[in-house]
Motif scaffolding. Structure first.
Motif, mmCIF file in Angstrom:
data_model
loop_
_atom_site.group_PDB
_atom_site.id
_atom_site.type_symbol
_atom_site.label_atom_id
_atom_site.label_comp_id
_atom_site.label_asym_id
_atom_site.label_seq_id
_atom_site.Cartn_x
_atom_site.Cartn_y
_atom_site.Cartn_z
ATOM 1 N N SER A 110 -3.636 -23.587 15.293
ATOM 2 C CA SER A 110 -2.590 -24.155 14.040
ATOM 3 C C SER A 110 -2.885 -22.944 13.211
ATOM 4 N N THR A 114 2.348 -24.024 11.646
ATOM 5 C CA THR A 114 2.482 -24.088 13.023
ATOM 6 C C THR A 114 1.134 -25.117 13.456
ATOM 7 N N ASP A 148 0.146 -25.767 17.787
ATOM 8 C CA ASP A 148 0.370 -25.735 19.247
ATOM 9 C C ASP A 148 -0.896 -26.445 20.318
ATOM 10 N N SER A 181 -2.145 -26.861 24.024
ATOM 11 C CA SER A 181 -1.967 -26.309 25.379
ATOM 12 C C SER A 181 -2.930 -26.811 26.500
ATOM 13 N N ASN A 217 2.160 -26.583 27.501
ATOM 14 C CA ASN A 217 2.138 -26.420 26.204
ATOM 15 C C ASN A 217 3.038 -27.449 25.031
ATOM 16 N N THR A 218 2.700 -27.779 24.059
ATOM 17 C CA THR A 218 3.652 -28.413 23.190
ATOM 18 C C THR A 218 3.438 -27.838 21.827
ATOM 19 N N SER A 219 4.455 -27.674 21.096
ATOM 20 C CA SER A 219 4.374 -27.135 19.762
ATOM 21 C C SER A 219 5.602 -27.488 18.696
ATOM 22 N N GLN A 232 6.987 -26.169 14.494
ATOM 23 C CA GLN A 232 6.926 -25.241 13.559
ATOM 24 C C GLN A 232 7.575 -25.629 12.306
#
Length: 495
Positions: free
Chosen positions: A74, A104, A106, A108, A123-125, A127
């Motif tokens: 992050s 941001t 993320d 994973s 992964n998931t993110s 922003q």
């Protein structure tokens, strides 16, 4: 002359009195008890245990590389106030002032694939971009609810596969090395213990010799008055009494030095006084060379060390060959969304795919990569030759040690009988001298033989135990119980 003799007697009595007081406060310590203390609290034992712990956590780190890893990345916040180059529609450029706030995050889940050497990530993110300097502009959210990424080297070496072959052997080697170190601690304990035991026996011999020398000198004075011996013989006996007093002091110093070494090695206090005893002899059967060699090849850390070094040499060759050309595959698929609201940024998702193949093939490197391969292969050949020589030397050392151990039983038996005979001869010589049947030379010879026989017996006993435990350290096998040695490694590491 009589005044000198009386002073010597007085000093000797004080010395013997202080010695007797000291001995009464001594604590009897058997060889097995000394070994147990050394294995539990000596500095060498702590070092061996810490080395085992280091190897254990290195092995645990390798095992963790085979398991999924969850990571969170992050940037909170990412504030930017700067000028960026911007191209207009007519092709001209200008610098635009920006003032934005970004954030941001993320998460994973990464998994190394040992079979192929690749890496798979789920992964998931999210922003956030907030243009602070633009009136009326709204913040935007971009989301990647789910994405899958896979990276794979095509021709490069599979490091995980090699680690699966090398690391378990390295840990087995570490466990065997710990057991070997424990036996080496036992060997050092045996050495220090018998040094103290020999010093104790020498001190006892010195006390007896001093007592007998004074007694014989008193009798010789009476015989000189009667004209039965010459003045020269009387003076010789007087010198023997003085020499015995000097030797008594020297042996006491030797005892203190030997006790300090053993006490320091065992981690005992300087106020502790050790009284060693001659251990009971355990008659082990004759051990064959082939039996010892078989156990050593199974259990000794050298066997694991040879396998590990061979694999590491092959690994270096494989790395050099894999570096001759590089082709990497990268693929990523998933869904993404964007909106001015965080919730709706996860709606109306669009899919995305990324596939990349990176290629690096040397066209002209003047034989640099080929040279690295040849160097690695030459190093491997050198290691293989050294390992063969080490194995031959190891087998030879085992053969010699087995011969020494099997012969030591007979040597100890002879030394024991010699000690008994020499003691009887000395007692007889003292009685014969008192009645004038032998001279001082014969008496001194009997005393010297007695002292040497006793020291020889203790030394031969030391060698017997030393050879036995050296065989144990090489084979990690208890020949008395007929079973291999082991330890509760998990409990030791977690202590």
């Amino acid at each position: 002359m009589r005044i000198i003799i009386q002073k010597i007697k007085f000093i000797t009595l004080l010395f013997l009195f202080s010695l007797a007081t000291e001995v009464s406060a001594q604590q009897v310590l058997t060889l097995s008890e000394a070994v147990e203390i050394a294995r539990r609290q000596s500095v060498d034992a702590a070092v061996a245990l810490n080395e085992l712990k280091t190897s254990y956590w290195e092995y645990r780190t390798y095992r963790a590389d085979l398991l999924p890893e969850v990571n969170f990345t992050s940037t909170l916040p990412d504030y930017r106030r700067s000028y960026n180059l911007y191209q207009n529609d007519d092709g001209t450029y200008k610098f635009v002032r920006t003032n934005s706030l970004r954030a941001t995050g993320d998460i994973s889940i990464d998994q190394n694939i040992w079979l192929t050497g690749g890496k798979l990530s789920l992964n998931t993110s999210a922003q956030l971009i907030d243009p602070l300097n633009n009136t009326g502009a709204k913040r935007y959210y971009m989301s990647v609810p789910v994405g899958i990424t896979y990276s794979q080297p095509i021709f490069s070496i599979n490091n995980m596969k090699w680690k699966r072959r090398i690391e378990p052997i390295r840990y087995k080697e570490a466990k065997a090395a710990y057991l070997e170190n424990v036996e080496i601690i036992t060997l050092r304990t045996i050495t220090y213990y018998f040094q103290l035991l020999l010093a104790k026996e020498n001190l006892h011999i010195a006390e007896q010799n001093k007592k007998n020398a004074d007694r014989i000198y008193e009798i010789a004075q009476a015989r000189r008055k009667m004209g039965q011996i010459s003045e020269n013989e009387l003076l010789q006996l007087e010198l023997s009494a003085l020499k015995a007093a000097s030797n008594l002091t020297k042996e006491q110093s030797a005892l203190n030095g030997a006790m300090f070494r053993l006490r320091s090695f065992l981690g005992l206090s300087e106020t502790d006084t050790i009284d060693p005893v001659i251990p009971e002899m355990i008659q082990y059967p004759v051990i064959s060379y082939h039996e010892v060699l078989e156990k050593a090849q199974q259990n000794n850390p050298l066997a694991q060390n040879i396998r590990r070094r061979q694999l590491e040499a092959d690994y270096e060759v494989a790395k050099a060959k894999g570096a001759q050309r590089e082709v990497d595959l990268f693929a990523s698929i998933g869904y993404t969304g964007q909106d001015q609201a965080f919730r709706t940024a996860y709606q109306n998702l669009m899919d995305y795919q990324v596939v990349q193949v990176g290629v690096k093939i040397p066209i002209l490197d003047w034989g640099k990569r080929k040279g690295r391969v040849k160097v690695a292969e030459s190093n491997r050949d050198v290691i293989v030759s050294r390992l063969k020589q080490e194995q031959m030397d190891f087998n030879q050392d085992i053969f010699l040690l087995v011969e020494q151990y099997n012969n030591q039983t007979e040597q100890l038996r002879i030394a024991r009988e010699t000690d008994v005979i020499a003691q009887k001869r000395y007692n007889t010589s003292v009685e014969s001298f008192m009645i004038g049947k032998i001279n001082t030379l014969d008496l001194n010879d009997a005393q010297l033989s007695k002292d040497n026989a006793r020291a020889k017996y203790v030394s031969e006993m030391h060698l017997y135990w030393y050879y036995l435990y050296q065989l144990r350290s090489l084979t990690l096998h208890d020949f008395g119980k007929g079973m291999d040695m082991d330890a509760e490694f998990e409990r030791l590491i977690m202590e």
